[in-house]
Enzyme design. Structure first.
Site, PDB file in Angstrom:
ATOM      1  CE  LYS A  22      46.908  26.285   9.898  1.00 58.62           C
ATOM      2  NZ  LYS A  22      47.220  25.350   8.796  1.00 58.62           N
ATOM      3  NE  ARG A  92      46.850  20.608  -1.470  1.00 57.75           N
ATOM      4  CZ  ARG A  92      48.075  20.157  -1.452  1.00 57.75           C
ATOM      5  NH1 ARG A  92      48.769  20.168  -0.337  1.00 57.75           N
ATOM      6  NH2 ARG A  92      48.621  19.707  -2.550  1.00 57.75           N
ATOM      7  CG  ASP A 116      44.229  25.040  -1.379  1.00 59.02           C
ATOM      8  OD1 ASP A 116      44.921  24.677  -0.440  1.00 59.02           O
ATOM      9  OD2 ASP A 116      44.658  25.703  -2.336  1.00 59.02           O
TER      10      ASP A 116
HETATM   11  C1  UD1 Z   1      52.898  24.917   4.269  1.00 65.71           C
HETATM   12  C2  UD1 Z   1      51.952  25.579   5.231  1.00 65.71           C
HETATM   13  C3  UD1 Z   1      51.264  26.776   4.586  1.00 65.71           C
HETATM   14  C4  UD1 Z   1      52.311  27.728   4.034  1.00 65.71           C
HETATM   15  C5  UD1 Z   1      53.271  26.994   3.108  1.00 65.71           C
HETATM   16  C6  UD1 Z   1      54.412  27.853   2.613  1.00 65.71           C
HETATM   17  C7  UD1 Z   1      51.192  23.753   6.609  1.00 65.71           C
HETATM   18  C8  UD1 Z   1      50.056  22.901   7.016  1.00 65.71           C
HETATM   19  N1  UD1 Z   1      50.951  24.620   5.636  1.00 65.71           N
HETATM   20  O1  UD1 Z   1      52.133  24.401   3.169  1.00 65.71           O
HETATM   21  O2  UD1 Z   1      50.484  27.438   5.577  1.00 65.71           O
HETATM   22  O3  UD1 Z   1      51.650  28.750   3.294  1.00 65.71           O
HETATM   23  O4  UD1 Z   1      53.854  25.868   3.813  1.00 65.71           O
HETATM   24  O5  UD1 Z   1      55.103  28.409   3.680  1.00 65.71           O
HETATM   25  O6  UD1 Z   1      52.270  23.686   7.146  1.00 65.71           O
HETATM   26  N2  UD1 Z   1      54.946  22.407  -4.343  1.00 65.71           N
HETATM   27  C9  UD1 Z   1      55.100  21.646  -5.497  1.00 65.71           C
HETATM   28  N3  UD1 Z   1      55.236  20.296  -5.371  1.00 65.71           N
HETATM   29  C10 UD1 Z   1      55.241  19.679  -4.154  1.00 65.71           C
HETATM   30  C11 UD1 Z   1      55.091  20.448  -2.985  1.00 65.71           C
HETATM   31  C12 UD1 Z   1      54.933  21.829  -3.114  1.00 65.71           C
HETATM   32  O7  UD1 Z   1      55.105  22.165  -6.598  1.00 65.71           O
HETATM   33  O8  UD1 Z   1      55.375  18.447  -4.106  1.00 65.71           O
HETATM   34  C13 UD1 Z   1      54.801  23.871  -4.469  1.00 65.71           C
HETATM   35  C14 UD1 Z   1      53.456  24.366  -3.956  1.00 65.71           C
HETATM   36  O9  UD1 Z   1      52.471  24.267  -4.959  1.00 65.71           O
HETATM   37  C15 UD1 Z   1      53.790  25.793  -3.630  1.00 65.71           C
HETATM   38  C16 UD1 Z   1      55.219  25.693  -3.092  1.00 65.71           C
HETATM   39  O10 UD1 Z   1      55.737  24.478  -3.607  1.00 65.71           O
HETATM   40  O11 UD1 Z   1      53.788  26.583  -4.776  1.00 65.71           O
HETATM   41  C17 UD1 Z   1      55.342  25.703  -1.582  1.00 65.71           C
HETATM   42  O12 UD1 Z   1      54.543  24.705  -1.014  1.00 65.71           O
HETATM   43  P1  UD1 Z   1      54.921  24.021   0.370  1.00 65.71           P
HETATM   44  O13 UD1 Z   1      56.086  24.714   0.995  1.00 65.71           O
HETATM   45  O14 UD1 Z   1      55.000  22.566   0.150  1.00 65.71           O
HETATM   46  O15 UD1 Z   1      53.630  24.357   1.238  1.00 65.71           O
HETATM   47  P2  UD1 Z   1      52.770  23.373   2.143  1.00 65.71           P
HETATM   48  O16 UD1 Z   1      53.676  22.437   2.888  1.00 65.71           O
HETATM   49  O17 UD1 Z   1      51.660  22.810   1.352  1.00 65.71           O
END
Ligand code: UD1
Length: 419
Positions: A22, A92, A116
């Site tokens: 996914k 998202r 979320d």
């Molecule tokens: C993706 C996955 C999700 C997985 C996560 C971590 C998808 C669709 N989803 O989510 O299933 O659990 O990776 O492996 O691929 N953060 C910030 N600022 C930002 C971006 C992120 O503070 O601009 C923080 C987030 O709040 C979180 C952490 O960084 O605490 C990791 O997030 P991230 O790796 O970006 O996860 P997603 O890409 O949203």
């Protein structure tokens, strides 16, 4: 209302085929914005999140057809660079269209994603990276408006190896002028899959899967065919089910090299796994042992595995301390496990799980994809009936979850109805 009803039915036995990932396919679909023409993606699972991304692409003017496991996307010359609220709210991960839209069209209007069930998820790193490449943003009325007359390669240093921020930066940098280096990049296998897809389209990316990714911008990309990597989180789910129910299974198509840390953790708990000519083999006998778990960016233990591991620890012999280091507040499902008789105390980003001999089947509620799957897994090792309500969350991320568990001999069924 969708429910999944689980009865314990002894050890699992058999084979199940792991679907496409996914978290990879959603980004590959977003990347189709980057080139005109017809893309063919293979090994695409039938998931609600894939349907949501297909609807988003359609709303922008692309044509998407998903039949069997093949997804065909036709990207016309003109598209509308808008991701409306109704669609971003549904999923998202829609935010990953921002980078490709800016790179290819120089403009994008994307609804701000909300929080979320596992806490606020900011997008500051996505925006900062795109700004450093030359984009400018304004926000008004719940939308981010982005503009980029031309993107120029630069050195990006991410505060944290965010998966989504790495992907957005990557998909923007492929068409930027000159070289971009992303330092502290996320290393997940899904990033490497996206880079392989983009390279096949004509991009020039080196180092994806390592903390430093180097991208040499190109003028143009072309549509391609690509097979999506297998879903390591789906594979982990069946291994967790095996741990709880016992038995011996083969996960066809699973990639052991994407799950090294998980297989080590499972080994610590008494689940034997190894690579198999067809994928991954696993066997579990007797009661599980406890272990401590600390979620980390890849190659650490994925935060998405955590609810599954907590279900296993709930019935393991001993005490396991689980630390959540990626998302705050991702412990809501623990209350549901406690309703099934689990002995779990949470504090801040820790959970202390004291294994009990047996859980007791109960009506519970799925709050998100993995938490929902973890409750079904817990039900396999509980006495009596477990009914997991709001199972539509599970359908966001699992293709034929119930049918696959049934194929392994689990007594699981889906109920649809009112209330
Ligand atoms: C993706 C996955 C999700 C997985 C996560 C971590 C998808 C669709 N989803 O989510 O299933 O659990 O990776 O492996 O691929 N953060 C910030 N600022 C930002 C971006 C992120 O503070 O601009 C923080 C987030 O709040 C979180 C952490 O960084 O605490 C990791 O997030 P991230 O790796 O970006 O996860 P997603 O890409 O949203």
């Amino acid at each position: 209302m969708q429910r999944i009803v689980v009865h314990p039915n002894g050890p699992l036995d058999g084979r199940v085929r792991i679907s496409g990932a996914k978290n990879s396919v959603l980004k590959l679909m977003a990347a189709t914005v980057l080139a005109e023409g017809t893309f063919v993606l293979r090994n695409v699972p039938a998931l609600d999140d894939v349907r949501a991304m297909a609807d988003l692409l359609r709303s922008m003017g692309l044509t998407v057809d998903h039949s069997g496991e093949t997804l065909t996307v036709v990207r016309p010359a003109e598209i509308d660079p808008v991701a409306p609220y109704e669609l971003v709210e549904r999923m998202r991960a829609s935010i990953v269209v921002l980078g490709p839209l800016l790179a290819r069209l120089g403009q994008a209007r994307v609804a701000l994603p909300g929080g979320d069930d596992f806490g606020p998820r900011p997008i500051d790193m996505h925006l900062q990276s795109l700004e450093r490449l030359g984009a400018t943003f304004t926000t008004a009325h719940g939308y981010i408006e982005g503009r980029a007359d031309h993107l120029v390669g630069t050195r990006l240093f991410l505060d944290f190896p965010s998966v989504g921020a790495t992907e957005n930066a990557l998909m923007a940098a492929v068409l930027a002028k000159g070289e971009t280096v992303i330092e502290n990049a996320a290393r997940e296998p899904e990033i490497a899959d996206l880079a392989a897809f983009l390279n096949r389209m004509g991009a020039s990316i080196l180092g994806a899967g390592s903390p430093t990714i180097t991208i040499e911008g190109v003028d143009e990309l072309s549509p391609v065919e690509h097979e999506v990597i297998p879903d390591r989180i789906e594979a982990a789910t069946f291994l967790a089910a095996l741990g709880v129910a016992g038995g011996e299974i083969v996960l066809e198509g699973a990639r052991p090299d994407h799950m090294d840390m998980l297989m080590q953790k499972l080994g610590d708990m008494g689940v034997r796994t190894s690579s198999h000519p067809d994928g991954v083999w696993g066997m579990a006998r007797g009661r599980l042992g406890s272990t401590d778990v600390s979620t980390l960016p890849y190659p650490g233990v994925a935060t998405d595995y955590k609810p599954l591991l907590v279900s296993m620890l709930s019935v393991a012999d001993g005490v396991g301390i689980v630390a959540e280091n990626i998302f705050s507040g991702r412990f809501r499902y623990v209350d549901e496990l406690v309703r099934m008789g689990a002995d779990i105390r949470t504090e801040d980003h820790y959970a202390i799980v004291r294994g009990v001999e047996k859980l007791s089947g109960a009506p519970v509620r799925a709050h998100d994809i993995r938490a929902g799957a973890a409750l079904v897994v817990a039900g396999l090792g509980a006495e009596g009936e477990t009914v997991v309500a709001d199972a539509h969350h599970i359908d966001r991320g699992y293709d034929r979850f119930v049918e696959k568990l049934q194929a392994l001999g689990a007594e699981v069924e889906r109920q649809s109805g009112e209330g």
